[in-house]
Design an enzyme around this catalytic site. Structure first.
Site, PDB file in Angstrom:
ATOM      1  N   SER A   1     -35.329 -25.718  94.426  1.00 24.76           N
ATOM      2  CA  SER A   1     -35.098 -26.461  93.092  1.00 24.76           C
ATOM      3  C   SER A   1     -35.507 -25.981  91.926  1.00 24.76           C
ATOM      4  CB  SER A   1     -35.559 -27.916  93.161  1.00 24.76           C
ATOM      5  OG  SER A   1     -36.987 -28.005  93.339  1.00 24.76           O
TER       6      SER A   1
ATOM      7  N   HIS B   1     -39.710 -27.860  88.311  1.00 21.36           N
ATOM      8  CA  HIS B   1     -38.327 -27.832  87.728  1.00 21.36           C
ATOM      9  C   HIS B   1     -38.308 -27.271  86.254  1.00 21.36           C
ATOM     10  CE1 HIS B   1     -36.884 -31.062  90.714  1.00 21.36           C
ATOM     11  NE2 HIS B   1     -37.165 -29.936  91.389  1.00 21.36           N
TER      12      HIS B   1
END
Length: 319
Positions: free
Chosen positions: A205, A251
């Site tokens: 991610s 992230h």
């Protein structure tokens, strides 16, 4: 004595013959070479009418110039400087590698859902002590190919396939891989700098958020409708902050790094574009590595090895 309504300025016999059909008098000529030509031998050109020979020669010269233009690094290119292509080999390869590694951890852990105890997971996840204190720097990248459970791998691979295909066609294979791995480096750097020490982090991610950051720069540069981008970012932001255990710093680090990489690639001057892009990427990588080296000076050295703890084998780091 009667005369024709529009008498010629000179006798018909004074007209020159067509260069290709000498028996056809004509008052027309080629705008390029100036040779007399009858209407059958003239073709419409960007400037006036040209004979068939000049049209053919001009077309050959234009093709030669286009080949030289493309071979010089210019010509038909995407906004990133890549040759237009529908290939998604890099995206498919990354997806396949992630899936294969996940199933290897499943085999080692003998569990589809609880694969965190697999040796590959313990040797590859990102954690402060083994990475910086134990000198296991490979974790910066191996953690981006490890996942916890089928939902984790499925969600990330779906996002990779949806976003990666479009960006690979814009960036080309090499630039896309550079974007992906530098974003992964940026995500890992943010985790090691700001996240809770020694909390295990893994997943693609971070790199995927780098792709989203790149997409944001493309939307800004081309002045596209940002609705789709905003919806995507909103959904991912909600997931990031609402679901426990997700690394916010991974992230955020990937998103910012991907945007910076996109700026370096998309805003490079067209002349010597590859050189400028390489310099920009090198500066980003050096800055991130510099931050990691600085952070490593603050982490005490440890020795890491597999040991039996509470009846189970675990990877342990200690002085």
């Amino acid at each position: 004595m009667n005369q024709p309504p529009n008498p010629p300025a000179y006798p018909q016999s004074a007209l020159p013959g067509c260069w290709w059909h000498p028996n056809r008098p004509t008052g027309l000529s080629c705008a390029r070479c100036g040779r007399p030509a009858c209407p059958d031998c003239l073709r419409e050109a960007p400037v006036g009418f040209q004979c068939t020979d000049c049209v053919h020669t001009g077309a050959q010269q234009q093709r030669t110039q286009q080949r030289q233009y493309r071979s010089s690094g210019l010509g038909s290119r995407t906004i990133a400087g890549a040759r237009p292509s529908s290939s998604v080999v890099a995206t498919a390869t990354l997806l396949a590698v992630n899936v294969v590694i996940y199933f290897l951890t499943v085999v080692q852990a003998k569990s589809l859902f609880d694969n965190g105890n697999a040796e590959l997971e313990q040797l590859g996840v990102l954690a402060t002590s083994p990475t910086l204190g134990g000198g296991e720097w490979w974790r910066i990248f191996t953690s981006g190919f490890l996942h916890f459970g089928p939902i984790h791998i499925a969600a990330n691979m779906f996002s990779l396939w949806m976003i990666g295909r479009a960006l690979e066609q814009v960036f080309g294979r090499t630039r896309f891989l550079a974007l992906y791995f530098v974003s992964m480096l940026g995500a890992s750097t943010a985790v090691l700098l700001f996240d809770v020490p020694n909390r295990a982090t893994a997943g693609a991610s971070g790199a995927l958020f780098g792709l989203m950051g790149c997409y944001a720069v493309i939307v800004f540069k081309l002045r596209l409708n940002p609705t789709g981008l905003l919806i995507t970012l909103a959904i991912n932001a909600y997931i990031t902050f609402s679901i426990p255990g997700i690394s916010i710093w991974a992230h955020a680090g990937g998103l910012v790094t991907g945007a910076i990489v996109a700026v370096a690639v998309l805003y490079a001057p067209e002349r010597n574009r590859v050189r400028w892009q390489s310099v920009g990427l090198a500066i980003i990588v050096v800055a991130l590595v510099g931050l990691l080296i600085w952070r490593s000076t603050q982490i005490p050295s440890v020795q890491c090895q597999f040991a039996v703890l509470q009846g189970a084998q675990a990877y342990y780091c200690g002085r």
